[in-house]
Design a protein around this motif. Structure first.
Motif, PDB file in Angstrom:
ATOM      1  N   ASP A   1       0.838  -1.201   0.000  1.00  0.00           N
ATOM      2  CA  ASP A   1       0.000   0.000   0.000  1.00  0.00           C
ATOM      3  C   ASP A   1       0.873   1.251   0.000  1.00  0.00           C
ATOM      4  N   MET A   2       1.969   1.175   0.739  1.00  0.00           N
ATOM      5  CA  MET A   2       2.869   2.320   0.880  1.00  0.00           C
ATOM      6  C   MET A   2       4.317   1.838   0.898  1.00  0.00           C
ATOM      7  N   VAL A   3       5.196   2.611   0.260  1.00  0.00           N
ATOM      8  CA  VAL A   3       6.628   2.351   0.308  1.00  0.00           C
ATOM      9  C   VAL A   3       7.314   3.639   0.753  1.00  0.00           C
ATOM     10  N   PHE A   4       8.157   3.521   1.764  1.00  0.00           N
ATOM     11  CA  PHE A   4       8.881   4.675   2.292  1.00  0.00           C
ATOM     12  C   PHE A   4      10.353   4.575   1.919  1.00  0.00           C
ATOM     13  N   PHE A   5      10.845   5.629   1.284  1.00  0.00           N
ATOM     14  CA  PHE A   5      12.228   5.677   0.813  1.00  0.00           C
ATOM     15  C   PHE A   5      13.014   6.582   1.754  1.00  0.00           C
ATOM     16  N   GLY A   6      13.881   5.971   2.585  1.00  0.00           N
ATOM     17  CA  GLY A   6      14.726   6.725   3.485  1.00  0.00           C
ATOM     18  C   GLY A   6      16.007   7.148   2.783  1.00  0.00           C
ATOM     19  N   GLU A   7      16.176   8.429   2.617  1.00  0.00           N
ATOM     20  CA  GLU A   7      17.308   8.955   1.861  1.00  0.00           C
ATOM     21  C   GLU A   7      18.336   9.609   2.776  1.00  0.00           C
ATOM     22  N   TYR A   8      19.542   9.799   2.229  1.00  0.00           N
ATOM     23  CA  TYR A   8      20.474  10.801   2.727  1.00  0.00           C
ATOM     24  C   TYR A   8      20.192  12.033   1.881  1.00  0.00           C
ATOM     25  N   HIS A   9      19.834  13.137   2.499  1.00  0.00           N
ATOM     26  CA  HIS A   9      19.333  14.287   1.755  1.00  0.00           C
ATOM     27  C   HIS A   9      20.280  14.773   0.663  1.00  0.00           C
ATOM     28  N   ASN A  10      21.591  14.658   0.888  1.00  0.00           N
ATOM     29  CA  ASN A  10      22.553  15.188  -0.079  1.00  0.00           C
ATOM     30  C   ASN A  10      23.209  14.114  -0.935  1.00  0.00           C
ATOM     31  N   ASN A  11      22.643  12.922  -0.929  1.00  0.00           N
ATOM     32  CA  ASN A  11      23.267  11.824  -1.658  1.00  0.00           C
ATOM     33  C   ASN A  11      22.651  11.665  -3.047  1.00  0.00           C
ATOM     34  N   PRO A  12      23.419  11.818  -4.115  1.00  0.00           N
ATOM     35  CA  PRO A  12      22.865  11.773  -5.469  1.00  0.00           C
ATOM     36  C   PRO A  12      22.302  10.407  -5.858  1.00  0.00           C
ATOM     37  N   ILE A  13      22.862   9.321  -5.298  1.00  0.00           N
ATOM     38  CA  ILE A  13      22.338   7.998  -5.621  1.00  0.00           C
ATOM     39  C   ILE A  13      20.911   7.847  -5.096  1.00  0.00           C
ATOM     40  N   SER A  14      20.666   8.348  -3.890  1.00  0.00           N
ATOM     41  CA  SER A  14      19.308   8.309  -3.340  1.00  0.00           C
ATOM     42  C   SER A  14      18.323   8.965  -4.298  1.00  0.00           C
ATOM     43  N   HIS A  15      18.679  10.152  -4.766  1.00  0.00           N
ATOM     44  CA  HIS A  15      17.745  10.922  -5.589  1.00  0.00           C
ATOM     45  C   HIS A  15      17.579  10.311  -6.976  1.00  0.00           C
ATOM     46  N   TRP A  16      18.659   9.793  -7.544  1.00  0.00           N
ATOM     47  CA  TRP A  16      18.541   9.119  -8.840  1.00  0.00           C
ATOM     48  C   TRP A  16      17.639   7.897  -8.720  1.00  0.00           C
ATOM     49  N   MET A  17      17.846   7.111  -7.664  1.00  0.00           N
ATOM     50  CA  MET A  17      17.047   5.900  -7.482  1.00  0.00           C
ATOM     51  C   MET A  17      15.574   6.233  -7.244  1.00  0.00           C
TER      52      MET A  17
ATOM     53  N   GLU B   1      11.700  10.585   2.548  1.00  0.00           N
ATOM     54  CA  GLU B   1      12.024  11.161   3.848  1.00  0.00           C
ATOM     55  C   GLU B   1      13.463  10.820   4.221  1.00  0.00           C
ATOM     56  N   GLY B   2      14.006  11.561   5.156  1.00  0.00           N
ATOM     57  CA  GLY B   2      15.301  11.182   5.694  1.00  0.00           C
ATOM     58  C   GLY B   2      15.211   9.794   6.292  1.00  0.00           C
ATOM     59  N   SER B   3      16.274   9.007   6.152  1.00  0.00           N
ATOM     60  CA  SER B   3      16.207   7.605   6.551  1.00  0.00           C
ATOM     61  C   SER B   3      15.836   7.406   8.008  1.00  0.00           C
ATOM     62  N   TYR B   4      16.196   8.353   8.873  1.00  0.00           N
ATOM     63  CA  TYR B   4      15.875   8.231  10.293  1.00  0.00           C
ATOM     64  C   TYR B   4      14.380   8.333  10.567  1.00  0.00           C
ATOM     65  N   HIS B   5      13.609   8.760   9.576  1.00  0.00           N
ATOM     66  CA  HIS B   5      12.156   8.841   9.745  1.00  0.00           C
ATOM     67  C   HIS B   5      11.449   7.526   9.407  1.00  0.00           C
ATOM     68  N   SER B   6      12.199   6.516   8.936  1.00  0.00           N
ATOM     69  CA  SER B   6      11.535   5.257   8.565  1.00  0.00           C
ATOM     70  C   SER B   6      12.370   4.010   8.851  1.00  0.00           C
ATOM     71  N   ASN B   7      13.644   4.165   9.205  1.00  0.00           N
ATOM     72  CA  ASN B   7      14.465   3.001   9.505  1.00  0.00           C
ATOM     73  C   ASN B   7      13.877   2.176  10.647  1.00  0.00           C
ATOM     74  N   TYR B   8      14.043   0.870  10.568  1.00  0.00           N
ATOM     75  CA  TYR B   8      13.608  -0.075  11.609  1.00  0.00           C
ATOM     76  C   TYR B   8      12.096  -0.007  11.857  1.00  0.00           C
ATOM     77  N   GLN B   9      11.337   0.333  10.817  1.00  0.00           N
ATOM     78  CA  GLN B   9       9.883   0.423  10.919  1.00  0.00           C
ATOM     79  C   GLN B   9       9.451   1.439  11.979  1.00  0.00           C
TER      80      GLN B   9
END
Length: 294
Positions: A49-65, A232-240
């Motif tokens: 139903d929902m997928v949460f993508f935890g990123e590093y805000h300044n990481n280009p791989i996160s944004h490309w993916m 979102e930043g990864s700390y907002h979704s890591n470890y459920q």
């Protein structure tokens, strides 16, 4: 597009090969520690139903993916796909909606809704414009920073000073479910060691106000059959934890999965249990990868 993605991934993985050594730009893992296949990952995630993508805000791989996954999800879900993001505050939804409808150019919107995200043009605008081009919804889910700041200073009692119009921009479940012993918030104190400030409860509550609000607006805009892809930043979704914890409190029963970003040095130090529980899929990126301007 499938062939493009596969080709690009191969190029990224093999780029920089010298003297028989492969320098990996990133690695994609399942939470069982095995290498993940991109197409299989998409097929696995799309039934959620929902997928949460935890990123590093300044990481280009996160944004490309994020953008590539958005294209893949759109192929499978069409207009059932919609987006949500920490980077946009709930009070900016009207402006964001007007931009998505083509009422005005990007430069009429950017200054108003992206005050603290100097990498908007390179990292977040492509996602917003993808939504615009395909007539998809994009939800501003985060609490306005001014209210999170008030909670950080005054605690949850700050909410009593706000008008109904202001409270409408904040997740209403904060007071009902907030638990400072939940993993995400307990670790905030634990990580401070012997230097826990007296106002730690306010700091935890302010963090929770972001998670609770993002969860609330994610749910408010979700209808049966929809597919939410949230950034979102990864700390907002890591470890459920974070947003996912709040969604499970407010409306349990939804099928939620996540992907996160982890630095190679951090990944190397993680235990098997941490690797298993941090997310369903993990993007491991080099520590010395060039960072976007944030």
């Amino acid at each position: 597009m499938k062939h493009f993605i596969v080709t690009f991934l191969v190029l990224l993985i093999t780029i920089g090969t010298t003297n028989g050594q492969n320098k990996l730009t990133f690695q994609l893992f399942r939470n069982d520690g095995k290498t993940a296949d991109y197409d299989i990952m998409i097929q696995d995630l799309i039934v959620s139903d929902m997928v949460f993508f935890g990123e590093y805000h300044n990481n280009p791989i996160s944004h490309w993916m994020q953008l590539e996954m958005s294209k893949s999800f759109f192929k499978l879900k069409g207009r059932k796909l919609f987006f949500g993001a920490e980077m946009f505050e709930s009070g900016n939804q009207l402006v964001l909606n007007e931009y998505l409808k083509g009422y005005y150019a990007d430069d009429k919107m950017t200054a108003e809704i992206t005050q603290l995200w100097s990498n908007y043009q390179t990292d977040y605008r492509p996602l917003v414009d993808f939504a615009k081009e395909n007539n998809l919804r994009f939800i501003a889910t985060n609490i306005p920073r001014r209210y999170a700041s008030m909670i950080n200073k005054m605690g949850i009692s700050a909410l009593k000073n706000l008008s109904p119009e202001a409270l409408a921009l904040i997740g209403p479940d904060l007071d009902k479910y907030f638990d400072p012993t939940a993993k995400a918030y307990a670790e905030m104190a634990n990580n401070m060691g012997g230097h826990v400030p007296q106002n730690i409860l306010n700091i935890q509550t302010a963090q929770a106000s972001k998670d609770a609000t993002m969860a609330y607006f994610s749910l408010k805009n979700f209808y049966r059959g929809d597919f939410l892809f949230h950034f979102e930043g990864s700390y907002h979704s890591n470890y459920q934890q974070g947003i996912i914890w709040w969604i499970n409190k407010i409306q349990p029963g939804l099928k939620i999965k996540s992907i996160t970003t982890v630095m190679q040095s951090v990944w190397n130090k993680m235990t098997d249990d941490e690797k298993t529980t941090i997310a369903n899929y993990i993007i491991v990126v080099p520590d010395n990868l060039t960072q976007a301007k944030g």
